[in-house]
Design an enzyme around this catalytic site. Structure first.
Site, PDB file in Angstrom:
ATOM      1  N   LYS A   1     -22.803  -1.821  29.029  1.00 47.23           N
ATOM      2  CA  LYS A   1     -22.544  -0.766  28.047  1.00 47.23           C
ATOM      3  C   LYS A   1     -21.996  -1.326  26.685  1.00 47.23           C
ATOM      4  CE  LYS A   1     -22.235   3.136  31.147  1.00 47.23           C
ATOM      5  NZ  LYS A   1     -21.363   4.035  32.007  1.00 47.23           N
TER       6      LYS A   1
ATOM      7  N   GLN B   1     -15.431   6.372  32.308  1.00 47.24           N
ATOM      8  CA  GLN B   1     -16.540   5.919  33.652  1.00 47.24           C
ATOM      9  C   GLN B   1     -15.875   6.594  34.663  1.00 47.24           C
ATOM     10  OE1 GLN B   1     -19.065   3.723  33.163  1.00 47.24           O
ATOM     11  NE2 GLN B   1     -19.292   3.878  35.163  1.00 47.24           N
TER      12      GLN B   1
ATOM     13  N   ASP C   1     -21.714  11.263  27.337  1.00 50.82           N
ATOM     14  CA  ASP C   1     -22.251  11.312  28.726  1.00 50.82           C
ATOM     15  C   ASP C   1     -22.732  12.752  28.845  1.00 50.82           C
ATOM     16  OD1 ASP C   1     -21.774   9.246  30.350  1.00 50.82           O
ATOM     17  OD2 ASP C   1     -19.862   9.455  30.366  1.00 50.82           O
TER      18      ASP C   1
HETATM   19  N1  GUN Z   1     -20.419   6.598  36.643  1.00 48.15           N
HETATM   20  C1  GUN Z   1     -21.798   6.360  37.093  1.00 48.15           C
HETATM   21  N2  GUN Z   1     -22.592   6.554  36.332  1.00 48.15           N
HETATM   22  C2  GUN Z   1     -21.973   7.093  35.282  1.00 48.15           C
HETATM   23  C3  GUN Z   1     -22.308   7.657  34.015  1.00 48.15           C
HETATM   24  O1  GUN Z   1     -23.379   7.698  33.483  1.00 48.15           O
HETATM   25  N3  GUN Z   1     -21.297   7.828  32.968  1.00 48.15           N
HETATM   26  C4  GUN Z   1     -19.976   7.821  33.459  1.00 48.15           C
HETATM   27  N4  GUN Z   1     -19.157   8.001  32.464  1.00 48.15           N
HETATM   28  N5  GUN Z   1     -19.651   7.280  34.569  1.00 48.15           N
HETATM   29  C5  GUN Z   1     -20.654   6.995  35.512  1.00 48.15           C
END
Ligand code: GUN
Length: 256
Positions: free
Chosen positions: A23, A67, A90
């Site tokens: 990211k 996350q 998200d």
């Molecule tokens: N963990 C696995 N996929 C995601 C996601 O799309 N966003 C976040 N914040 N955590 C994750």
């Protein structure tokens, strides 16, 4: 005017470390500002909430991503609910989840959004199609189903208690696998010519990255299929960047 994303990671989950690094890399490549906050495993709820508060109030930051999964002693819901909805790139905050439900949303959760983009770019029409989603998570299965429904698909959500799963999946024109079990979807579960989208990010018996679909078995009969790695994963990151840009434009008062 530079879009800014803050990514918060707590603890040492190795898959999460890789996602977060990807990211950050995407932000840099696009010229976005990014901040990574890596906190130790024993971070308290108060400390994490204080960081979210600080990011909520930071004008350089337009998107905040915490996350998941968080370490067990931290309450995911409490933390997510603390992120300002307008910075929740998200789309996990209940306000954004509700907006998706009624079909009036700014942010689409990144993985389902990535799937929809793949469908669109492959000239696959959802309207009137039998769409089957395997998995009912808040992150993928539920929002995925809503997005397919908004495009007039006939949507069925399957899960671990579904009876005769194979009978349901075999009817799918569009099959989305989001179960988290390596190579779970076999050829006899798929209608010939179906569009098969694999959201899984699993490890096979040799520790090699694979999806929820047994690609070698299913690929010969599918009309279209996404690989793992290299299918939905990169799209998820692209959609996060899109959501961050949307958040920044809103903050800057740019409408288009
Ligand atoms: N963990 C696995 N996929 C995601 C996601 O799309 N966003 C976040 N914040 N955590 C994750």
């Amino acid at each position: 005017m530079q879009p800014g994303l803050a990514v918060v990671i707590v603890g040492n989950d190795s898959a999460s470390q890789v996602y977060v690094a990807n990211k950050e890399k995407a932000c840099t490549e696009l010229g976005m500002y990014s901040e990574k906050h890596a906190l130790p495993e024993d971070t308290t709820e108060e400390e994490l909430l204080a960081l979210v508060d600080r990011l909520n109030n930071d004008p350089k930051i337009h998107g905040i991503l915490v996350q998941l999964p968080l370490p067990k002693h931290l309450d995911d819901k409490l933390i997510i609910n603390h992120i300002l909805p307008e910075k929740d790139v998200d789309a996990f905050h209940p306000v954004n989840v509700g907006k998706i439900m009624i079909g009036d949303f700014d942010f689409v959760p990144c993985t389902p959004a990535g799937v929809m983009e793949l469908i669109k770019e492959s000239d696959v029409s959802v309207e009137g199609k039998e769409c089957v989603v395997i998995g009912r998570s808040n992150i993928v299965g539920k929002p995925m189903s809503m997005l397919l429904l908004h495009q007039n698909g006939t949507v069925t959500i399957c899960h671990s208690r579904t009876k005769d799963l194979k009978e349901v999946t075999k009817k799918a024109d569009i099959l989305v696998a989001a179960v988290g079990i390596p190579k779970f979807v076999k050829a006899d579960m798929v209608k010939p010519g179906a569009v098969v989208i694999d959201v899984g990010m699993d490890r096979d018996e040799n520790g090699k990255l694979c999806g929820d679909v047994d690609f070698a078995e299913v690929e010969p009969i599918a009309g279209a299929i996404t690989p793992v790695p290299g299918g939905v994963g990169p799209m998820t990151i692209a959609m996060l960047m899109r959501n961050t840009l949307t958040a920044a434009k809103r903050a800057f008062g740019i409408n288009d």
